[in-house]
Design an enzyme around this catalytic site. Structure first.
Site, mmCIF file in Angstrom:
data_model
loop_
_atom_site.group_PDB
_atom_site.id
_atom_site.type_symbol
_atom_site.label_atom_id
_atom_site.label_comp_id
_atom_site.label_asym_id
_atom_site.label_seq_id
_atom_site.Cartn_x
_atom_site.Cartn_y
_atom_site.Cartn_z
ATOM 1 C CB CYS A 1 -0.964 -0.047 1.175
ATOM 2 S SG CYS A 1 -2.327 1.119 1.040
ATOM 3 C CG HIS B 1 -3.605 -3.690 3.280
ATOM 4 N ND1 HIS B 1 -2.477 -3.082 3.785
ATOM 5 C CD2 HIS B 1 -4.365 -2.698 2.770
ATOM 6 C CE1 HIS B 1 -2.556 -1.771 3.593
ATOM 7 N NE2 HIS B 1 -3.692 -1.509 2.979
ATOM 8 C CD GLU C 1 -0.765 -5.622 5.554
ATOM 9 O OE1 GLU C 1 -0.851 -6.203 4.460
ATOM 10 O OE2 GLU C 1 -0.894 -4.380 5.678
#
Lengths: 85, 229
Positions: free
Chosen positions: B85, B202, B204
């Site tokens: 990002c 994302h 994660e």
């Protein structure tokens, strides 16, 4: 050294989609400003700096544009004016 | 594997990135933007957020942080760098990746789940996936529209540097499946050497069933399996 005020225009490069510019054009057309062909929305920066002369002030700001102020991938810049504040 | 996670003023996903790295058994070291030392990290992650308030352009100011000089050196030595990002935006501004990320074509902040197709499973970052695999991950960004000149896009496509592409749930690239208007539905790219990956979504935040998906784990598992412990 003299104090100079340098103004810079930074706009999205031709061919790069500028959705903000398109939205502004659409709004202008809706208001009847039908003569507008294209709008590009960018930034206007005004820098006060010390330099030996006008051309040194301008060349210093060009260096700043190349390094930080403009992104060479997507933006064009032009020095809009050099004045003594 | 030791993962260094850089925090800039305005980063906000550094804890998510730490938890994801720890979830696959990595050791995490947190790095501050003013640091001059990577503390022996094997892998560097530039996490999501809004470094320096996205002032001027997203990532433009973070790029000149002291730690970024070390990150650039690490990348030049072939060290793995992952930018998520805002991290992707910083990598482009730092010229570690080609192109740039512009305001979403919709002019709206995109906060939603997306489907990605793994276009290249032969990278350091994607070996735990299969080519063509579809994964579900979230996006949360206002400036995610990947843009580069036509020659650069062609070169990226031909060299297999487009690693993730936005697709619909059936795996088809469609305008409706692209949250930001990225050229060629590009969600993530790798550099020509293969050691620097940037992506807008994302992974994660897709590492636990509680979050709705574990599809992001593969990225961290890939790194772990390829980087010496």
């Amino acid at each position: 050294m003299t104090r100079f005020r340098v103004a810079v225009h930074i706009v999205p490069r031709k061919g790069v989609l500028d959705p903000q510019g398109k939205a502004v054009s659409d709004a202008l057309h809706a208001l009847g400003f039908s003569a507008v062909h294209e709008t590009r929305v960018g930034r206007h920066l005004v820098l006060d700096l010390d330099a030996a002369d006008r051309s040194a002030a301008e060349s210093s700001v060009r260096g700043m544009c190349d390094k930080l102020l403009a992104n060479p991938v997507t933006e064009d810049y032009e020095i809009a004016g050099v004045t003594t504040p | 594997m030791k993962v260094g996670i850089v925090t800039f003023p305005g980063s906000n996903r550094e804890v998510d990135a730490s938890l994801a790295a720890q979830a696959v058994g990595a050791e995490v070291v947190t790095l501050w933007h003013k640091d001059h030392d990577l503390q022996g990290a094997d892998v560097i992650i530039l996490p999501g957020g809004f470094s320096y308030g996205d002032y001027l352009r997203a990532g433009a100011i973070a790029r000149f942080s002291p730690i970024m000089q070390e990150v650039v050196e690490h990348a030049k030595r072939g060290g793995p760098v992952l930018g998520i990002c805002n991290g992707f935006q910083i990598l482009c501004e730092a010229h570690l990746l080609p192109g740039a990320l512009l305001r979403n074509a919709s002019l709206r902040f995109a906060s939603q789940w997306v489907t990605l197709r793994v276009e290249n499973a032969d990278t350091l970052f994607t070996s735990a996936y299969e080519a063509g695999q579809l994964i579900r991950v979230p996006v949360a960004h206002g400036d995610g529209r990947f843009t580069a000149d036509a020659d650069t896009i062609t070169a990226l496509e031909e060299a297999g540097q487009v690693v993730f592409r936005y697709v619909d749930r059936q795996g088809n690239p469609l305008p409706a499946a692209n949250p930001n208007g990225s050229l060629n539905d590009i969600a993530g790219i790798v550099n020509d050497r293969g050691n620097v990956l940037g992506l807008m979504p994302h992974p994660e935040d897709a590492v636990d069933p509680l979050l709705g998906s574990t599809d992001g784990l593969g990225l961290f598992e890939s790194l772990l399996s390829r980087v010496a412990a």
